[in-house]
Design a protein around this motif. Sequence first.
Motif, short mmCIF file in Angstrom:
data_model
loop_
_atom_site.label_atom_id
_atom_site.label_comp_id
_atom_site.label_asym_id
_atom_site.label_seq_id
_atom_site.Cartn_x
_atom_site.Cartn_y
_atom_site.Cartn_z
N ARG A 143 14.04 -20.52 -18.65
CA ARG A 143 12.89 -19.95 -17.95
C ARG A 143 11.62 -20.58 -18.49
NH1 ARG A 143 10.25 -16.46 -21.29
NH2 ARG A 143 9.16 -15.51 -19.55
N ALA A 146 5.66 -17.02 -17.56
CA ALA A 146 4.88 -16.80 -16.34
C ALA A 146 3.42 -17.19 -16.54
CB ALA A 146 4.97 -15.33 -15.93
N GLU A 147 2.96 -17.13 -17.78
CA GLU A 147 1.57 -17.48 -18.07
C GLU A 147 1.26 -18.94 -17.77
OE1 GLU A 147 2.75 -13.92 -20.43
OE2 GLU A 147 3.64 -15.88 -19.99
N PRO A 168 10.77 -20.74 -11.03
CA PRO A 168 9.86 -19.65 -10.65
C PRO A 168 9.10 -19.96 -9.36
CG PRO A 168 8.96 -20.89 -12.51
CD PRO A 168 10.37 -21.38 -12.30
N TRP A 170 6.14 -19.25 -8.55
CA TRP A 170 4.74 -19.65 -8.77
C TRP A 170 4.61 -21.15 -9.04
CZ3 TRP A 170 4.68 -21.84 -13.48
CH2 TRP A 170 5.49 -21.32 -14.49
#
Length: 434
Positions: A143, A146-147, A168, A170
């Motif tokens: 992974r 997310a930042e 992801p 994003w």
Amino acid sequence: MSAATLAQLRAGALRGTVRLDLSAGLAVVPPEVLTLADSLEILNLSGNQLTSLPDWLPELPRLRVLFCSDNPFEVVPGVLGRCPALEMVGFKACRLTHFPAAALPEQLRWLILTDNRLEELPAETGGCARLQKLMLSGNRLTRLPAELARCSRLELLRLAANQFSSLPAWLWDIPSLAWLAVAGNPCTPLAAAPAAGFLEIPWRELTVGALLGEGASGVIHQAAWQPDGDAAARQVAVKLFKGAMTSDGLPESEMAACLAVGEHPHLIGACGRITGHPGAANGLVMPLIDPGSQSLAGPPSLETCTRDEYPADRRFTAPAALRLIRSLAAAACHLHARGLLHGDLYAHNVLHDASGSALLGDFGAASFYPPGPADRIQRMEVRAFGILAGEVLSRCTEPGLLPPFLPALVESCTQPDVAARPDFRAIMDALGAA
């Protein structure tokens, strides 16, 4: 050479040095490096036996670039985070298992962690506002934090040969992302049926000649190919893969992409795959390129980071510029129609001649589409095309003779709103009207 450099350093003979390369089996960084504090900008400590860095490293106020590859580091040293001017950090092929947030320099632009054992990145990586280039191939990542979506300047990302079962959502919305490598993960298929006409070529049919070049993934020779029963031999190029991890990924991923490319007038594809090599090496037989063709540009430098370096005298007439841009758009359109992401759509991977005829090559970063929004995946690479096309236009000697819509088309390809960019088919339609 390295022992001599170390001796010079200790003798005080390197005052004023901007770049220092030390590879002499060092277990510690010699404190004499501090005597260069007034000038040292680039420190290369690759190929030693280092497992830590000294606490005095931040006392090198001009240090911008630090290479520590091929050392047995297991943890990225936290002292890096206190280096005031450090922009580029390289720890390729070490033994890294941990990257503490404290090790992130505030000015970081370019981070190389290829071929290690990392399972995660710190969430604080997302706070690196200047980050443009992040190279993570050959680790154990499952992974991304997310930042990282906050890194709006991130343009090049290498995630090949990790353990991602998905990517992801994003990722496809990062406004500056243009060059991405993701092959060799569970979420990206490796094998594909060869394109029509692709051959299995026995090694015995090849007579290998002069060396043409060597890259990160393989060695290319000129060769004569004489299929059994043919009276005449055909001059070709033979690429033998090294079988080692590169910054872009694995050679077998490049092989799989080449198998699926097929023939196209503006792609350096392959005629066939080599079988029966005596050393069991993987290899491809490729067309021999006209020696009159030359690279469009050189690769990015430490200073340019994500931008190619063109010869100062590289210029194009309006017809040549337009033909070059059309050629590259057609090549990219062909690849994406086959579900392939080139991943390295750069001028340094393009051969061209004076007329503007262009050939796109080097599939080392190529991958088949991962699961995700296919339109966004394609439009991410449209940005790379737009940057390249803009570089060509800026070197046109006759801008007034170019189609008036062309600058606006290039701008639309590079705009930060990924969804608003055209796809390659729309680009081809626009260029076809010129």
